[in-house]
Motif scaffolding. Structure first.
Motif, PDB file in Angstrom:
ATOM      1  N   ASP A 137      38.550  35.729  40.821  1.00 31.08           N
ATOM      2  CA  ASP A 137      38.795  36.963  40.069  1.00 31.08           C
ATOM      3  C   ASP A 137      39.658  36.678  38.847  1.00 31.08           C
ATOM      4  O   ASP A 137      40.464  37.503  38.417  1.00 31.08           O
ATOM      5  N   ILE A 138      39.456  35.512  38.248  1.00 28.86           N
ATOM      6  CA  ILE A 138      40.218  35.106  37.071  1.00 28.86           C
ATOM      7  C   ILE A 138      39.957  36.039  35.884  1.00 28.86           C
ATOM      8  O   ILE A 138      40.768  36.118  34.950  1.00 28.86           O
ATOM      9  N   GLU A 139      38.849  36.773  35.942  1.00 28.69           N
ATOM     10  CA  GLU A 139      38.535  37.712  34.866  1.00 28.69           C
ATOM     11  C   GLU A 139      39.442  38.947  34.887  1.00 28.69           C
ATOM     12  O   GLU A 139      39.391  39.784  33.984  1.00 28.69           O
ATOM     13  N   LEU A 140      40.303  39.053  35.911  1.00 22.27           N
ATOM     14  CA  LEU A 140      41.324  40.093  35.918  1.00 22.27           C
ATOM     15  C   LEU A 140      42.358  39.889  34.815  1.00 22.27           C
ATOM     16  O   LEU A 140      43.167  40.778  34.548  1.00 22.27           O
ATOM     17  N   HIS A 141      42.351  38.733  34.179  1.00 20.62           N
ATOM     18  CA  HIS A 141      43.258  38.509  33.048  1.00 20.62           C
ATOM     19  C   HIS A 141      42.953  39.465  31.891  1.00 20.62           C
ATOM     20  O   HIS A 141      43.838  39.756  31.086  1.00 20.62           O
ATOM     21  N   TRP A 142      41.700  39.929  31.809  1.00 29.10           N
ATOM     22  CA  TRP A 142      41.339  40.812  30.708  1.00 29.10           C
ATOM     23  C   TRP A 142      42.029  42.163  30.843  1.00 29.10           C
ATOM     24  O   TRP A 142      41.919  42.810  31.886  1.00 29.10           O
ATOM     25  N   PRO A 143      42.691  42.666  29.802  1.00 28.55           N
ATOM     26  CA  PRO A 143      43.321  43.990  29.849  1.00 28.55           C
ATOM     27  C   PRO A 143      42.332  45.112  30.168  1.00 28.55           C
ATOM     28  O   PRO A 143      42.660  46.027  30.932  1.00 28.55           O
ATOM     29  N   LEU A 144      41.114  45.058  29.610  1.00 21.39           N
ATOM     30  CA  LEU A 144      40.129  46.106  29.875  1.00 21.39           C
ATOM     31  C   LEU A 144      39.694  46.122  31.342  1.00 21.39           C
ATOM     32  O   LEU A 144      39.371  47.190  31.886  1.00 21.39           O
ATOM     33  N   VAL A 145      39.665  44.966  31.973  1.00 14.49           N
ATOM     34  CA  VAL A 145      39.294  44.900  33.390  1.00 14.49           C
ATOM     35  C   VAL A 145      40.389  45.539  34.239  1.00 14.49           C
ATOM     36  O   VAL A 145      40.105  46.304  35.184  1.00 14.49           O
ATOM     37  N   GLN A 146      41.646  45.263  33.933  1.00 15.93           N
ATOM     38  CA  GLN A 146      42.755  45.882  34.644  1.00 15.93           C
ATOM     39  C   GLN A 146      42.734  47.397  34.448  1.00 15.93           C
ATOM     40  O   GLN A 146      42.949  48.167  35.393  1.00 15.93           O
ATOM     41  N   LYS A 147      42.470  47.832  33.215  1.00 13.43           N
ATOM     42  CA  LYS A 147      42.411  49.271  32.935  1.00 13.43           C
ATOM     43  C   LYS A 147      41.270  49.936  33.694  1.00 13.43           C
ATOM     44  O   LYS A 147      41.385  51.082  34.142  1.00 13.43           O
ATOM     45  N   GLU A 148      40.154  49.218  33.838  1.00 10.41           N
ATOM     46  CA  GLU A 148      39.012  49.776  34.569  1.00 10.41           C
ATOM     47  C   GLU A 148      39.363  49.973  36.042  1.00 10.41           C
ATOM     48  O   GLU A 148      38.998  50.995  36.657  1.00 10.41           O
ATOM     49  N   LEU A 149      40.076  49.018  36.610  1.00 12.87           N
ATOM     50  CA  LEU A 149      40.513  49.141  37.999  1.00 12.87           C
ATOM     51  C   LEU A 149      41.477  50.317  38.164  1.00 12.87           C
ATOM     52  O   LEU A 149      41.349  51.123  39.101  1.00 12.87           O
TER      53      LEU A 149
END
Length: 476
Positions: A137-149
């Motif tokens: 889940d290294i793509e959790l580094h993306w701010p947009l991915v965190q915001k989506e969660l």
């Protein structure tokens, strides 16, 4: 107010695949029937009830210690999109670019509505959740991915403050250091977790570790192997032949061809990505380190010192990764064919001989390939044990009493040089067989709490028996 900490890892939540006609075993582990959502919901309710009976004043900190989401396994593609999708992405899933990673996050959470609803209710009852980023889940580094969660959690502004994302480690209550553990595995290490992005031409993406590149481009096309159980794909040459005869011949006879081109693609991409420089801005490096320290409950000095412990990525040893992909054996096979053909041509120049002699020469040299293959042992499992050796240093650097890992999918509670070490195993659909009848392991979690108000916290590892729990014995 007392703090009780629950630590889980390696849930590997991903998109659902319903199967293909005539291929009932193909990626069977991705069927919704094997999702952990309902079991996770019962587990959270069980823990909350136990804590409520023990001490209504206590709050619970749920640390989701890496590989909670499996972005590498997501194969779904958007119907309508503003971004370009290459032929390789259509075959093996989207690249780790921000908008594409955001789509994958949406896909995972849509397919796991019970799980995300359970997390939401848990937070709304006054508890907190910490996401420690792993390799899948290294793509959790993306701010947009965190915001989506956060968007899917549908929390109030105050509740959102009780959700945090940590780059690779977290210090709980000053007594426990928590890391996924991939930073000590040279096949899965994030080369630079402080600056995880790279630029490929005009594209900006997260740099994937070698293990995730192979999961994405090779394992996604070999659906009879379970990516969550290494024993399902780490075999000897005779075992591979037996597996091919038993399963692949009737389900996917072209599986060796899939391996050939995807292993080659994985090798090239791994070398290409691994050699690219990390994207960084020197003017904001210190600010970045301070941000990581704040989120992990540590200091900039701890961040820099822990970074020095990380292993050297296998990507810088092309022979090593070629060996793991079996490309070395393919090369040796090509050499034997070439030598056999040259011998055949040489003798034929002096005397007329049948083309069958080519196969005779090859058969005489084939044992060389067999004995070479027999002497090669995969280093994947050995690499995952490196974290144990580093545990005492991690505890010393973070000034904690214990270290908790995940990553290996093997539960453990032991001591290394007087440092308490736990590994919470996995909750993933890990099975030893394509039929998904033999579970690889049991679902585990760590529970850290104080036996009485005036005593320090103690850690125990448990099996979730659904319902109920069972203590995992400490290994001497």
């Amino acid at each position: 107010m007392k703090l009780q900490t629950i630590i889980m890892s390696d849930l590997h939540l991903t998109d659902a695949e319903l199967g293909q006609p005539g291929k009932s075993l193909w990626k069977r582990y991705k069927r919704p029937k094997f999702f952990i959502d309902q079991s996770f919901k019962r587990f959270i309710h069980y823990v909350q009830e136990e804590v409520r009976q023990e001490d209504p004043e206590s709050r619970i900190e749920l640390v989701l210690n890496g590989d909670i989401f499996d972005f590498d396994s997501v194969m779904k593609l958007p119907l309508h999109t503003r971004f370009h999708i290459s032929w390789l992405e259509r075959k093996r899933g989207l690249f780790p670019e921000e908008e594409k990673s955001r789509f994958k996050m949406q896909t995972i959470l849509t397919d796991h509505s019970v799980w995300i609803n359970t997390v939401r209710e848990f937070i709304q009852q006054g508890n907190s959740v910490v996401f420690v980023i792993g390799n899948h889940d290294i793509e959790l580094h993306w701010p947009l991915v965190q915001k989506e969660l956060i968007h899917f959690l549908k929390l109030s502004p105050e509740e959102e403050t009780r959700v945090r994302f940590c780059e690779w480690f977290y210090v709980s209550n000053g007594d426990t250091a928590i890391e996924h553990g991939n930073q000590y595995d040279d096949y899965c290490v994030a080369s630079n977790p402080i600056h995880p992005m790279i630029k490929k031409g005009k594209r900006i993406q997260v740099r994937l570790p070698f293990g995730d590149i192979t999961s994405r481009y090779m394992v996604n096309g070999m659906g009879l192997f379970n990516p969550h159980a290494d024993t399902s794909f780490l075999m000897t040459l005779p075992e591979y032949f037996q597996f091919f005869y038993k399963y692949s011949l009737r389900v996917h006879p072209w599986l060796p061809i899939s391996w050939l081109w995807t292993a080659s693609v994985s090798f090239v991409i791994a070398l290409e990505d691994g050699l690219l420089p990390a994207m960084r801005d020197p003017l904001f490096t210190e600010q970045r380190v301070e941000e990581i320290a704040r989120k992990s409950n540590s200091t900039p000095q701890v961040v820099r010192t822990l970074r020095e412990l990380h292993t050297h990525a296998a990507i810088f040893n092309p022979i090593k990764i070629a060996r793991e992909l079996w490309l070395d054996r393919l090369f040796l096979l090509g050499v034997l064919f070439f030598i056999s053909f040259e011998l055949y041509l040489l003798i034929r120049a002096w005397a007329p001989i049948s083309w069958l002699w080519f196969w005779i020469f090859f058969a005489l040299m084939a044992p060389l390939l067999f004995f070479y293959s027999k002497g090669i042992k995969s280093e994947v499992i050995n690499s995952t044990e490196e974290a144990l050796k580093q545990a005492p240093l991690i505890a010393q650097i973070t000034k904690t009493e214990r270290v908790v890992f995940g990553h290996t999918h093997r539960e453990m509670h032991t001591y290394v040089d007087l440092t308490e070490v736990l590994n919470t195993g996995t909750w993933s659909p890990a099975f030893k067989d394509p039929e998904c009848r033999e579970p690889f392991t049991k679902r585990c979690f760590a529970w850290i709490r104080s036996p009485s108000p005036d005593q320090p916290r103690e850690a125990k590892l448990y099996y979730w028996k659904d319902p109920g729990i069972e203590t995992v014995a400490v290994q001497k």
